[in-house]
Design a protein around this motif. Structure first.
Motif, PDB file in Angstrom:
ATOM      1  N   GLN A 183       0.827  -1.216   0.000  1.00  0.00           N
ATOM      2  CA  GLN A 183       0.000   0.000   0.000  1.00  0.00           C
ATOM      3  C   GLN A 183       0.856   1.259   0.000  1.00  0.00           C
ATOM      4  OE1 GLN A 183      -0.605  -2.732   1.724  1.00  0.00           O
ATOM      5  NE2 GLN A 183      -2.787  -3.031   2.129  1.00  0.00           N
ATOM      6  N   MET A 184       1.976   1.232   0.723  1.00  0.00           N
ATOM      7  CA  MET A 184       2.856   2.394   0.736  1.00  0.00           C
ATOM      8  C   MET A 184       3.442   2.632  -0.654  1.00  0.00           C
ATOM      9  SD  MET A 184       2.724   3.946   3.629  1.00  0.00           S
ATOM     10  CE  MET A 184       3.792   5.190   2.934  1.00  0.00           C
ATOM     11  N   ARG A 185       3.802   1.558  -1.344  1.00  0.00           N
ATOM     12  CA  ARG A 185       4.327   1.712  -2.704  1.00  0.00           C
ATOM     13  C   ARG A 185       3.248   2.251  -3.633  1.00  0.00           C
ATOM     14  NH1 ARG A 185       7.531  -2.898  -1.243  1.00  0.00           N
ATOM     15  NH2 ARG A 185       5.832  -4.334  -1.776  1.00  0.00           N
ATOM     16  N   ALA A 186       2.011   1.752  -3.466  1.00  0.00           N
ATOM     17  CA  ALA A 186       0.900   2.228  -4.296  1.00  0.00           C
ATOM     18  C   ALA A 186       0.619   3.703  -4.030  1.00  0.00           C
ATOM     19  CB  ALA A 186      -0.348   1.388  -4.035  1.00  0.00           C
ATOM     20  N   CYS A 187       0.684   4.099  -2.769  1.00  0.00           N
ATOM     21  CA  CYS A 187       0.464   5.498  -2.395  1.00  0.00           C
ATOM     22  C   CYS A 187       1.514   6.397  -3.040  1.00  0.00           C
ATOM     23  CB  CYS A 187       0.490   5.638  -0.875  1.00  0.00           C
ATOM     24  SG  CYS A 187       0.095   7.296  -0.271  1.00  0.00           S
ATOM     25  N   ARG A 188       2.754   5.974  -2.978  1.00  0.00           N
ATOM     26  CA  ARG A 188       3.843   6.744  -3.585  1.00  0.00           C
ATOM     27  C   ARG A 188       3.637   6.871  -5.097  1.00  0.00           C
ATOM     28  NH1 ARG A 188       9.457   8.034  -2.473  1.00  0.00           N
ATOM     29  NH2 ARG A 188       9.172   7.212  -0.380  1.00  0.00           N
ATOM     30  N   ALA A 189       3.198   5.782  -5.731  1.00  0.00           N
ATOM     31  CA  ALA A 189       2.977   5.803  -7.181  1.00  0.00           C
ATOM     32  C   ALA A 189       1.862   6.776  -7.558  1.00  0.00           C
ATOM     33  CB  ALA A 189       2.646   4.395  -7.684  1.00  0.00           C
ATOM     34  N   GLU A 237      -4.866   3.924   9.403  1.00  0.00           N
ATOM     35  CA  GLU A 237      -4.337   4.038  10.769  1.00  0.00           C
ATOM     36  C   GLU A 237      -2.814   4.021  10.763  1.00  0.00           C
ATOM     37  OE1 GLU A 237      -5.951   1.667  13.905  1.00  0.00           O
ATOM     38  OE2 GLU A 237      -7.879   1.482  12.900  1.00  0.00           O
ATOM     39  N   ALA A 238      -2.247   3.108   9.979  1.00  0.00           N
ATOM     40  CA  ALA A 238      -0.786   3.015   9.912  1.00  0.00           C
ATOM     41  C   ALA A 238      -0.193   4.291   9.329  1.00  0.00           C
ATOM     42  CB  ALA A 238      -0.384   1.813   9.070  1.00  0.00           C
ATOM     43  N   PHE A 239      -0.826   4.830   8.300  1.00  0.00           N
ATOM     44  CA  PHE A 239      -0.327   6.025   7.628  1.00  0.00           C
ATOM     45  C   PHE A 239      -0.318   7.217   8.571  1.00  0.00           C
ATOM     46  CE2 PHE A 239      -0.697   9.790   4.947  1.00  0.00           C
ATOM     47  CZ  PHE A 239       0.216   9.533   3.938  1.00  0.00           C
ATOM     48  N   MET A 240      -1.329   7.318   9.419  1.00  0.00           N
ATOM     49  CA  MET A 240      -1.454   8.481  10.291  1.00  0.00           C
ATOM     50  C   MET A 240      -0.843   8.269  11.674  1.00  0.00           C
ATOM     51  SD  MET A 240      -5.104  10.214   9.293  1.00  0.00           S
ATOM     52  CE  MET A 240      -6.124   8.929   9.976  1.00  0.00           C
ATOM     53  N   SER A 241      -0.435   7.033  11.976  1.00  0.00           N
ATOM     54  CA  SER A 241       0.143   6.750  13.288  1.00  0.00           C
ATOM     55  C   SER A 241       1.634   7.071  13.293  1.00  0.00           C
ATOM     56  CB  SER A 241      -0.054   5.272  13.652  1.00  0.00           C
ATOM     57  OG  SER A 241      -1.421   4.972  13.767  1.00  0.00           O
ATOM     58  N   THR A 242       2.170   7.194  14.495  1.00  0.00           N
ATOM     59  CA  THR A 242       3.598   7.447  14.661  1.00  0.00           C
ATOM     60  C   THR A 242       4.253   6.201  15.247  1.00  0.00           C
ATOM     61  OG1 THR A 242       3.212   9.790  15.023  1.00  0.00           O
ATOM     62  CG2 THR A 242       5.327   8.926  15.725  1.00  0.00           C
ATOM     63  N   PHE A 243       4.994   5.487  14.408  1.00  0.00           N
ATOM     64  CA  PHE A 243       5.758   4.324  14.846  1.00  0.00           C
ATOM     65  C   PHE A 243       7.230   4.688  14.711  1.00  0.00           C
ATOM     66  CE2 PHE A 243       1.911   1.974  13.216  1.00  0.00           C
ATOM     67  CZ  PHE A 243       1.472   1.544  14.454  1.00  0.00           C
ATOM     68  N   ARG A 280      10.313   2.893   9.692  1.00  0.00           N
ATOM     69  CA  ARG A 280      10.935   3.893   8.825  1.00  0.00           C
ATOM     70  C   ARG A 280      10.247   3.994   7.467  1.00  0.00           C
ATOM     71  NH1 ARG A 280      15.297   1.297  11.262  1.00  0.00           N
ATOM     72  NH2 ARG A 280      16.488   2.603  12.703  1.00  0.00           N
ATOM     73  N   GLU A 281       9.807   2.850   6.913  1.00  0.00           N
ATOM     74  CA  GLU A 281       9.182   2.878   5.593  1.00  0.00           C
ATOM     75  C   GLU A 281       7.879   3.660   5.614  1.00  0.00           C
ATOM     76  OE1 GLU A 281      10.358   0.253   7.077  1.00  0.00           O
ATOM     77  OE2 GLU A 281      11.851  -0.684   5.770  1.00  0.00           O
ATOM     78  N   ILE A 282       7.080   3.465   6.666  1.00  0.00           N
ATOM     79  CA  ILE A 282       5.811   4.189   6.774  1.00  0.00           C
ATOM     80  C   ILE A 282       6.074   5.663   7.010  1.00  0.00           C
ATOM     81  CG2 ILE A 282       3.763   4.506   8.214  1.00  0.00           C
ATOM     82  CD1 ILE A 282       3.638   1.490   8.544  1.00  0.00           C
ATOM     83  N   THR A 283       7.008   5.973   7.907  1.00  0.00           N
ATOM     84  CA  THR A 283       7.348   7.370   8.185  1.00  0.00           C
ATOM     85  C   THR A 283       7.865   8.065   6.930  1.00  0.00           C
ATOM     86  OG1 THR A 283       7.888   6.813  10.476  1.00  0.00           O
ATOM     87  CG2 THR A 283       8.745   8.878   9.630  1.00  0.00           C
ATOM     88  N   ALA A 284       8.738   7.382   6.198  1.00  0.00           N
ATOM     89  CA  ALA A 284       9.297   7.962   4.975  1.00  0.00           C
ATOM     90  C   ALA A 284       8.217   8.116   3.904  1.00  0.00           C
ATOM     91  CB  ALA A 284      10.435   7.086   4.455  1.00  0.00           C
ATOM     92  N   ARG A 289       4.975   8.535   4.390  1.00  0.00           N
ATOM     93  CA  ARG A 289       4.098   9.644   4.770  1.00  0.00           C
ATOM     94  C   ARG A 289       4.776  10.984   4.489  1.00  0.00           C
ATOM     95  NH1 ARG A 289       2.895   8.222   9.827  1.00  0.00           N
ATOM     96  NH2 ARG A 289       4.682   9.328  10.699  1.00  0.00           N
ATOM     97  N   ALA A 290       6.059  11.094   4.826  1.00  0.00           N
ATOM     98  CA  ALA A 290       6.791  12.339   4.593  1.00  0.00           C
ATOM     99  C   ALA A 290       6.855  12.656   3.098  1.00  0.00           C
ATOM    100  CB  ALA A 290       8.202  12.234   5.172  1.00  0.00           C
ATOM    101  N   HIS A 291       7.082  11.638   2.281  1.00  0.00           N
ATOM    102  CA  HIS A 291       7.130  11.831   0.829  1.00  0.00           C
ATOM    103  C   HIS A 291       5.782  12.330   0.323  1.00  0.00           C
ATOM    104  CE1 HIS A 291       8.038  11.087  -3.412  1.00  0.00           C
ATOM    105  NE2 HIS A 291       6.867  10.478  -3.485  1.00  0.00           N
ATOM    106  N   THR A 292       4.696  11.717   0.804  1.00  0.00           N
ATOM    107  CA  THR A 292       3.351  12.107   0.367  1.00  0.00           C
ATOM    108  C   THR A 292       3.057  13.554   0.744  1.00  0.00           C
ATOM    109  OG1 THR A 292       2.515   9.842   0.527  1.00  0.00           O
ATOM    110  CG2 THR A 292       0.883  11.604   0.620  1.00  0.00           C
ATOM    111  N   VAL A 293       3.320  13.899   1.992  1.00  0.00           N
ATOM    112  CA  VAL A 293       3.039  15.262   2.459  1.00  0.00           C
ATOM    113  C   VAL A 293       3.864  16.289   1.681  1.00  0.00           C
ATOM    114  CG1 VAL A 293       3.251  16.833   4.419  1.00  0.00           C
ATOM    115  CG2 VAL A 293       2.286  14.553   4.750  1.00  0.00           C
ATOM    116  N   LYS A 294       5.132  16.016   1.488  1.00  0.00           N
ATOM    117  CA  LYS A 294       5.996  16.954   0.767  1.00  0.00           C
ATOM    118  C   LYS A 294       5.531  17.127  -0.673  1.00  0.00           C
ATOM    119  CE  LYS A 294      10.823  17.750  -0.561  1.00  0.00           C
ATOM    120  NZ  LYS A 294      12.221  17.217  -0.518  1.00  0.00           N
TER     121      LYS A 294
END
Length: 201
Positions: free
Chosen positions: A69-75, A109-115, A119-123, A125-130
């Motif tokens: 899902q993170m890869r799909a979001c980035r795409a 939940e994973a996307f908006m949570s702070t773990f 690192r992959e989820i945090t990165a 999310r940061a990529h998406t926001v930027k």
């Protein structure tokens, strides 16, 4: 026998890992991230110790369960940013992200949570926001996006609202999310008749 045993053990371990991930994806998607590790072990047909051997912390399991899902979001975000029309690109991102998140409650939940260790989820999310911040800036410059749309505030607000959609079927969930995304796009499009939004929370 001795030469084949390590291969058999590796095969069993790989099978266990796959079952754990399948069980975690299904549980997180349907019920969110609150599902206990012990329950995931039960659904996977393995002991809790086996789960912790593969995933010492829950955030490690969450990270791997949502890697696709993170890869799909980035795409989706990269495709929107590549569009020469920033408003059209932003609409594509909103529609794509809403649908992606509607298909999997746990991913939101994973996307908006702070773990701290995810690192992959945090990165991601940061990529998406930027990327969405830059896309929104460009769309505002064209006059198509209302100037008081804020990233990440309004982006996260949109995801939280989209997460609240409930439907009897997966298809119904996606259909409702697409309608919601349509409303969002209409609301953030610049128009002289629309008053400014209330301040961000």
């Amino acid at each position: 026998m001795t030469t084949r045993l390590p291969h058999a053990l590796r095969s069993d371990a790989a099978d266990n890992r796959a079952r754990i991930l399948d069980a975690a994806r299904a549980a997180f998607s349907a019920e969110g991230l609150s599902v206990p590790m012990r329950e995931i072990a039960r659904r996977a047909g393995v002991g809790p110790a086996t789960v912790y051997r593969h995933f010492p912390a829950k955030q490690a399991l969450v990270t791997e369960a949502f890697a696709d899902q993170m890869r799909a979001c980035r795409a989706i975000v990269d495709q929107g940013c590549a569009d020469p029309d920033p408003w059209r690109g932003l609409c594509l991102v909103i529609e794509g992200i809403c649908e992606l998140h509607a298909r999997d409650r746990g991913f939101t939940e994973a996307f908006m949570s702070t773990f701290p260790d995810a690192r992959e989820i945090t990165a991601g999310r940061a990529h998406t926001v930027k990327a969405v911040t830059e896309l929104a800036r460009r769309a505002k410059e064209t006059g198509q996006l209302r100037p008081d749309f804020l990233v990440p505030d309004d982006l996260l607000l949109m995801l939280m609202a989209n997460q609240g959609i409930r439907a009897a079927t997966a298809a119904g969930q996606v259909a409702a999310s697409r309608r919601f995304a349509g409303f969002v796009i209409q609301m953030i499009q610049a128009s002289p008749q629309r008053p400014p939004l209330p301040p961000a929370a």
